[in-house]
Write a protein that holds these residues in place. Structure first.
Motif, PDB file in Angstrom:
ATOM      1  N   VAL A 271       0.674  -1.190   0.117  1.00 40.18           N
ATOM      2  CA  VAL A 271      -0.159   0.163   0.009  1.00 40.18           C
ATOM      3  C   VAL A 271       0.945   1.170  -0.018  1.00 40.18           C
ATOM      4  CG1 VAL A 271      -1.668   1.529   1.412  1.00 40.18           C
ATOM      5  CG2 VAL A 271      -2.012  -1.033   1.183  1.00 40.18           C
ATOM      6  N   ALA A 272       1.948   1.315   0.967  1.00 44.78           N
ATOM      7  CA  ALA A 272       3.048   2.440   1.153  1.00 44.78           C
ATOM      8  C   ALA A 272       3.554   2.588  -0.294  1.00 44.78           C
ATOM      9  CB  ALA A 272       3.690   2.150   2.208  1.00 44.78           C
ATOM     10  N   LEU A 273       3.826   1.425  -0.773  1.00 40.74           N
ATOM     11  CA  LEU A 273       4.868   1.481  -2.365  1.00 40.74           C
ATOM     12  C   LEU A 273       3.859   2.154  -3.314  1.00 40.74           C
ATOM     13  CD1 LEU A 273       7.300   0.665  -3.819  1.00 40.74           C
ATOM     14  CD2 LEU A 273       5.854  -1.530  -4.250  1.00 40.74           C
ATOM     15  N   SER A 274       2.604   1.838  -3.393  1.00 41.46           N
ATOM     16  CA  SER A 274       1.537   2.532  -4.552  1.00 41.46           C
ATOM     17  C   SER A 274       1.451   3.968  -4.192  1.00 41.46           C
ATOM     18  CB  SER A 274       0.092   1.889  -4.099  1.00 41.46           C
ATOM     19  OG  SER A 274       0.330   0.269  -4.305  1.00 41.46           O
ATOM     20  N   ILE A 275       1.436   4.423  -2.657  1.00 38.51           N
ATOM     21  CA  ILE A 275       1.182   5.721  -2.691  1.00 38.51           C
ATOM     22  C   ILE A 275       2.566   6.645  -2.942  1.00 38.51           C
ATOM     23  CG2 ILE A 275       1.150   7.641  -0.712  1.00 38.51           C
ATOM     24  CD1 ILE A 275      -1.414   5.931  -1.375  1.00 38.51           C
ATOM     25  N   VAL A 276       3.586   5.966  -2.515  1.00 39.91           N
ATOM     26  CA  VAL A 276       5.245   6.389  -3.282  1.00 39.91           C
ATOM     27  C   VAL A 276       5.138   6.695  -4.754  1.00 39.91           C
ATOM     28  CG1 VAL A 276       7.623   6.131  -3.121  1.00 39.91           C
ATOM     29  CG2 VAL A 276       6.290   5.779  -1.075  1.00 39.91           C
ATOM     30  N   GLY A 277       4.901   5.673  -5.448  1.00 36.22           N
ATOM     31  CA  GLY A 277       4.642   5.638  -6.845  1.00 36.22           C
ATOM     32  C   GLY A 277       3.870   6.695  -7.327  1.00 36.22           C
TER      33      GLY A 277
ATOM     34  N   ILE B 215      -4.877   8.336  -1.309  1.00 32.62           N
ATOM     35  CA  ILE B 215      -4.618   8.591   0.086  1.00 32.62           C
ATOM     36  C   ILE B 215      -5.805   8.194   1.099  1.00 32.62           C
ATOM     37  CG2 ILE B 215      -4.078  10.568   1.690  1.00 32.62           C
ATOM     38  CD1 ILE B 215      -2.331  11.711  -0.393  1.00 32.62           C
ATOM     39  N   PRO B 216      -6.831   8.564   0.807  1.00 26.16           N
ATOM     40  CA  PRO B 216      -8.057   8.470   1.461  1.00 26.16           C
ATOM     41  C   PRO B 216      -8.265   6.934   1.623  1.00 26.16           C
ATOM     42  CG  PRO B 216      -8.727  10.172   0.276  1.00 26.16           C
ATOM     43  CD  PRO B 216      -7.519   9.786  -0.219  1.00 26.16           C
ATOM     44  N   SER B 217      -8.120   6.047   0.437  1.00 28.86           N
ATOM     45  CA  SER B 217      -8.021   4.724   0.502  1.00 28.86           C
ATOM     46  C   SER B 217      -6.902   3.964   1.273  1.00 28.86           C
ATOM     47  CB  SER B 217      -8.004   4.174  -1.103  1.00 28.86           C
ATOM     48  OG  SER B 217      -8.986   4.868  -1.956  1.00 28.86           O
ATOM     49  N   ALA B 218      -5.842   4.630   1.301  1.00 27.84           N
ATOM     50  CA  ALA B 218      -4.763   3.775   2.121  1.00 27.84           C
ATOM     51  C   ALA B 218      -5.021   4.294   3.368  1.00 27.84           C
ATOM     52  CB  ALA B 218      -3.583   4.750   1.641  1.00 27.84           C
TER      53      ALA B 218
ATOM     54  N   LEU C 128     -13.870  -2.740   4.846  1.00 24.98           N
ATOM     55  CA  LEU C 128     -13.164  -1.205   4.652  1.00 24.98           C
ATOM     56  C   LEU C 128     -11.862  -1.509   4.057  1.00 24.98           C
ATOM     57  CD1 LEU C 128     -13.819   0.698   8.121  1.00 24.98           C
ATOM     58  CD2 LEU C 128     -14.709   1.246   5.797  1.00 24.98           C
ATOM     59  N   MET C 129     -11.293  -2.630   4.396  1.00 30.19           N
ATOM     60  CA  MET C 129     -10.053  -3.222   3.858  1.00 30.19           C
ATOM     61  C   MET C 129     -10.401  -3.326   2.218  1.00 30.19           C
ATOM     62  SD  MET C 129      -6.857  -3.737   4.670  1.00 30.19           S
ATOM     63  CE  MET C 129      -6.913  -4.673   6.393  1.00 30.19           C
ATOM     64  N   TYR C 130     -11.313  -3.825   1.935  1.00 31.91           N
ATOM     65  CA  TYR C 130     -11.745  -4.016   0.619  1.00 31.91           C
ATOM     66  C   TYR C 130     -12.143  -2.753  -0.474  1.00 31.91           C
ATOM     67  CZ  TYR C 130     -12.655  -9.181   1.348  1.00 31.91           C
ATOM     68  OH  TYR C 130     -12.389 -10.586   1.678  1.00 31.91           O
ATOM     69  N   LEU C 131     -12.866  -1.882   0.556  1.00 30.55           N
ATOM     70  CA  LEU C 131     -13.017  -0.631   0.002  1.00 30.55           C
ATOM     71  C   LEU C 131     -11.631   0.207  -0.352  1.00 30.55           C
ATOM     72  CD1 LEU C 131     -15.098   1.629  -0.462  1.00 30.55           C
ATOM     73  CD2 LEU C 131     -15.089   2.283   1.925  1.00 30.55           C
ATOM     74  N   GLY C 132     -11.016   0.085   0.667  1.00 31.20           N
ATOM     75  CA  GLY C 132      -9.622   0.919   0.291  1.00 31.20           C
ATOM     76  C   GLY C 132      -8.876   0.215  -0.824  1.00 31.20           C
ATOM     77  N   MET C 133      -8.866  -1.028  -0.945  1.00 31.95           N
ATOM     78  CA  MET C 133      -8.270  -1.850  -1.948  1.00 31.95           C
ATOM     79  C   MET C 133      -8.844  -1.398  -3.227  1.00 31.95           C
ATOM     80  SD  MET C 133      -7.835  -5.601  -0.574  1.00 31.95           S
ATOM     81  CE  MET C 133      -7.417  -6.324  -2.216  1.00 31.95           C
TER      82      MET C 133
ATOM     83  N   GLY D 278      -6.923   0.531  -6.529  1.00 29.93           N
ATOM     84  CA  GLY D 278      -7.044  -0.186  -8.061  1.00 29.93           C
ATOM     85  C   GLY D 278      -7.436   1.163  -8.958  1.00 29.93           C
ATOM     86  N   ILE D 279      -8.650   1.877  -8.492  1.00 31.38           N
ATOM     87  CA  ILE D 279      -9.073   2.901  -9.310  1.00 31.38           C
ATOM     88  C   ILE D 279      -8.086   4.086  -9.567  1.00 31.38           C
ATOM     89  CG2 ILE D 279     -10.822   4.799  -9.501  1.00 31.38           C
ATOM     90  CD1 ILE D 279     -12.894   3.187  -8.110  1.00 31.38           C
ATOM     91  N   SER D 280      -7.288   4.451  -8.515  1.00 32.98           N
ATOM     92  CA  SER D 280      -6.416   5.421  -8.482  1.00 32.98           C
ATOM     93  C   SER D 280      -5.071   4.999  -9.333  1.00 32.98           C
ATOM     94  CB  SER D 280      -5.647   5.964  -7.018  1.00 32.98           C
ATOM     95  OG  SER D 280      -5.017   4.695  -6.615  1.00 32.98           O
ATOM     96  N   ALA D 281      -4.731   3.808  -9.275  1.00 32.08           N
ATOM     97  CA  ALA D 281      -3.643   3.065 -10.237  1.00 32.08           C
ATOM     98  C   ALA D 281      -3.949   3.046 -11.784  1.00 32.08           C
ATOM     99  CB  ALA D 281      -3.473   1.593  -9.682  1.00 32.08           C
ATOM    100  N   ILE D 282      -5.430   2.830 -12.048  1.00 33.91           N
ATOM    101  CA  ILE D 282      -5.747   2.986 -13.279  1.00 33.91           C
ATOM    102  C   ILE D 282      -5.802   4.141 -13.590  1.00 33.91           C
ATOM    103  CG2 ILE D 282      -7.831   2.441 -14.886  1.00 33.91           C
ATOM    104  CD1 ILE D 282      -8.639   0.314 -12.940  1.00 33.91           C
TER     105      ILE D 282
END
Length: 202
Positions: free
Chosen positions: A56-62, A80-83, A101-106, A110-114
Motif C-alpha cells: 500500500v505504501a509502495l503504491s502511494i510513493v509511486g 490517500i483516503p483509500s490507504a 473497509l479493507m476491500y473498499l480501500g483496496m 485500484g481505481i487510482s492506479a488505473i
C-alpha cells in the motif's frame, strides 16, 4: 516509460495478488483459489498483512513520483483516503467489519492506479510528440539582406519571434514584410519554428 512511473501500478497489482493468494485474510478472493484447488494457500503466511501494508505504501510513493511528471492530482486524491481506510481498518477497527473497509480501500487504490496509468501514458505520448516536433524543426536559416545581398546563416530562436535583424555588412535593420511574423519568414531560407510546426505566428 521508466519503472518509477509505474511503481504505483506495480504496488497495487502486487497488493491484489497478495490478497488473492491469501484467502484466509481476504475471503472475498477465496472462491477463485478454491476453484483452482488452492483455497488454503497462504503466500506470505503470518507476514501477509505486513507485506500488504508495505505494498500500500509502495503504491502511494509511486503515485507521488508519477505526480511529479504528469501533475494530475486525481490519483493521489483517491489513493490517500483509500490507504488511510486500509490502515485504520486493520489497526484500529476491532469489529468484524474491518475487512469490508479493507476491500473498499483496496478498490480505491485500484481505481487510482488505473487513473494514474492513463495519465502516465498520456504524459508519455505528449513528450514523444514534442520530441518529434522538435526533431523535425530546422533551426538554421540563411538570412539575405535585400539591400546589399549579404547572406549569413543564423540560428532561429524557439521561444520568441525575431522582429529586427541588422545586416552585418551594410548595417540595414531589417523588419518583417507585411503578413510575416519575423525577419526569418521574410528574408530567410527557412520559416520560423512556430510556422514550421503549424502553430501559426508567434
Amino acid at each position: 516509460m521508466k519503472i518509477n512511473t509505474n511503481l504505483s501500478t506495480i504496488g497495487t497489482c502486487s497488493l491484489f495478488l497478495t490478497a488473492l493468494a491469501s484467502p484466509c485474510c481476504f475471503p472475498l478472493f477465496g472462491f477463485i483459489l478454491a476453484a483452482l484447488g488452492l483455497g488454503t494457500f497462504e503466500l506470505f503466511g503470518g507476514w501477509t498483512m505486513w507485506v500488504f501494508q508495505v505494498l500500500v505504501a509502495l503504491s502511494i510513493v509511486g503515485l507521488f513520483i508519477s505526480y511529479r511528471k504528469h501533475k494530475c492530482m486525481y490519483p493521489i486524491l483517491i489513493a490517500i483516503p483509500s490507504a488511510l481506510v486500509i490502515f485504520y481498518s486493520y489497526h484500529f477497527l476491532e469489529n468484524d467489519n474491518w475487512i469490508y473497509l479493507m476491500y473498499l480501500g483496496m478498490f480505491g487504490l485500484g481505481i487510482s492506479a488505473i487513473v494514474n496509468h492513463y495519465r502516465n501514458r498520456l504524459h508519455y505520448s505528449c513528450c514523444i510528440t514534442q520530441e518529434k516536433i522538435v526533431s523535425e524543426i530546422n533551426l538554421k536559416s540563411t538570412i539575405t539582406c535585400p539591400n546589399c545581398g549579404h547572406s549569413k546563416e543564423e540560428t532561429m530562436p524557439t521561444d520568441a519571434c525575431q522582429y529586427f535583424y541588422e545586416c552585418e555588412n551594410c548595417h540595414l535593420v531589417l523588419k518583417p514584410k507585411a503578413g510575416d511574423c519575423c525577419v526569418f519568414c521574410s528574408y530567410g531560407t527557412e520559416k520560423c519554428p512556430p510556422i514550421q510546426t503549424g502553430a501559426g505566428c508567434c
